[in-house]
Design a protein around this motif. Structure first.
Motif, short mmCIF file in Angstrom:
data_model
loop_
_atom_site.label_atom_id
_atom_site.label_comp_id
_atom_site.label_asym_id
_atom_site.label_seq_id
_atom_site.Cartn_x
_atom_site.Cartn_y
_atom_site.Cartn_z
N SER A 53 0.83 76.69 52.25
CA SER A 53 0.94 77.77 53.24
C SER A 53 0.34 77.33 54.58
CB SER A 53 0.22 79.03 52.73
OG SER A 53 0.88 79.57 51.62
N LEU A 54 -0.77 76.60 54.53
CA LEU A 54 -1.37 76.11 55.77
C LEU A 54 -0.48 75.05 56.40
CD1 LEU A 54 -3.70 76.18 57.78
CD2 LEU A 54 -4.88 74.47 56.38
N PHE A 55 0.14 74.22 55.58
CA PHE A 55 1.10 73.24 56.09
C PHE A 55 2.22 73.95 56.86
CE2 PHE A 55 5.23 71.10 55.33
CZ PHE A 55 5.00 69.91 56.02
N GLN A 56 2.80 74.99 56.26
CA GLN A 56 3.83 75.76 56.94
C GLN A 56 3.30 76.37 58.24
OE1 GLN A 56 6.64 78.19 54.46
NE2 GLN A 56 5.05 77.90 52.93
N HIS A 57 2.11 76.92 58.16
CA HIS A 57 1.50 77.59 59.31
C HIS A 57 1.35 76.63 60.50
CE1 HIS A 57 -1.26 80.38 61.39
NE2 HIS A 57 -1.94 79.29 61.69
N ILE A 58 0.73 75.50 60.25
CA ILE A 58 0.49 74.54 61.32
C ILE A 58 1.79 74.05 61.91
CG2 ILE A 58 -0.44 72.25 61.86
CD1 ILE A 58 -2.64 72.78 59.79
N ARG A 59 2.75 73.74 61.05
CA ARG A 59 4.03 73.21 61.53
C ARG A 59 4.78 74.25 62.35
NH1 ARG A 59 4.92 68.03 61.68
NH2 ARG A 59 7.05 68.08 60.82
N LYS A 60 4.71 75.52 61.95
CA LYS A 60 5.45 76.56 62.64
C LYS A 60 4.85 76.91 64.00
CE LYS A 60 7.45 78.78 58.54
NZ LYS A 60 7.48 79.99 57.69
N ILE A 61 3.51 76.89 64.11
CA ILE A 61 2.90 77.27 65.39
C ILE A 61 3.03 76.16 66.44
CG2 ILE A 61 1.25 78.83 64.27
CD1 ILE A 61 -0.92 76.72 64.79
N GLU A 62 3.41 74.97 66.02
CA GLU A 62 3.56 73.86 66.97
C GLU A 62 4.80 74.01 67.84
OE1 GLU A 62 1.46 70.11 64.59
OE2 GLU A 62 3.62 70.42 64.44
N VAL A 63 5.79 74.75 67.37
CA VAL A 63 7.07 74.84 68.08
C VAL A 63 7.47 76.31 68.23
CG1 VAL A 63 7.93 72.58 67.41
CG2 VAL A 63 8.28 74.53 65.89
N HIS A 64 8.26 76.60 69.25
CA HIS A 64 8.73 77.97 69.48
C HIS A 64 9.75 78.38 68.43
CE1 HIS A 64 6.57 78.38 73.22
NE2 HIS A 64 7.11 77.27 73.69
N CYS A 65 10.61 77.44 68.03
CA CYS A 65 11.62 77.71 67.01
C CYS A 65 11.57 76.59 65.98
CB CYS A 65 13.02 77.78 67.63
SG CYS A 65 13.24 79.11 68.83
#
Length: 233
Positions: free
Chosen positions: A131-143
């Protein structure tokens, strides 16, 4: 539906996992703090860098050593979980420290006569680490892009240099099957190791970490060949 989506009926650690995946609803102060906008009792505190480099080849690359620090996941200012995170500053790449499954290693009592460490680096779906992996990856980019949750793991911010051959698995049984494949590929690699290492290091100036890096990339390509990953790069 609201209760199910946001895990209102779950224990706090399990609910934290769900909220982490709702990455767009987290507000960061740009320094070291973040809170979940729909429930500010859930917060993240980012610790300072503890060290650079480490015990694994992917922490010690010739162009950059990974920096390690902690993410403290808090509820009502109480630490629920502390997760180590690694960052390649120049590459613009940040990920939770992966899980590690040791297959064989020098002096292991398994009859393999290993000369280097054979390990699986992975994230398991359904865990707070993933879940943290997803979180970090998602907040790095707008889409989200094809790179966001795919492997090998690369920066999403520029043409990548670092490609981490980490696996994303669904279950323990999948890990067991992967472990069996790794052992088979380990013996296969040993039969072609000299040629593979000579291609990468024609002067034969390499150490054990270099062997482990080449093996990790090679076995990833053998087991899960991605379209844009090549050991020849």
């Amino acid at each position: 539906m609201w209760s199910e989506r946001f895990g209102l009926n779950l224990k706090v650690p399990d609910r934290f996992s769900i909220l982490l995946e709702d990455a767009k609803c987290w507000d960061y102060d740009g320094i070291s703090q973040a809170f979940y906008s729909n429930d500010p009792d859930f917060t993240i505190e980012i610790g300072s860098v503890e060290h650079e480099g480490g015990n694994y080849w992917w922490q010690n690359l010739y162009f950059e050593n990974a920096r390690q620090f902690d993410y403290h996941l808090k509820y009502k200012n109480r630490i629920i979980k502390t997760l180590p995170v690694v960052n390649y500053y120049n590459e613009g790449l940040t990920i939770p420290f992966p899980n590690i499954e040791f297959i064989t290693y020098p002096e292991a009592q398994d009859g393999s006569n290993a000369e280097f460490y054979c390990e699986i680096y992975y994230y398991k779906k359904g865990t707070i680490e993933y879940s943290l992996f997803q979180h970090i990856r998602k907040i790095e980019v707008h889409c989200d892009t094809y790179q966001t949750l795919s492997t090998p793991i690369t920066t999403q911010l520029k043409p990548p240099i670092i490609k981490l051959p980490f696996f994303i698995i669904n279950s323990d049984s999948e890990l067991n099957e992967l472990s069996k494949k790794f052992m088979e590929k380990y013996h296969e690699f040993n039969s072609c190791k000299s040629d593979l290492m000579r291609k990468r290091y024609p002067d034969e100036n390499y150490n054990r970490w270099d062997v482990e890096k080449v093996f990790s990339e090679w076995v990833f390509e053998q087991i899960n060949p991605p379209s844009e990953f090549s050991i020849s790069e």
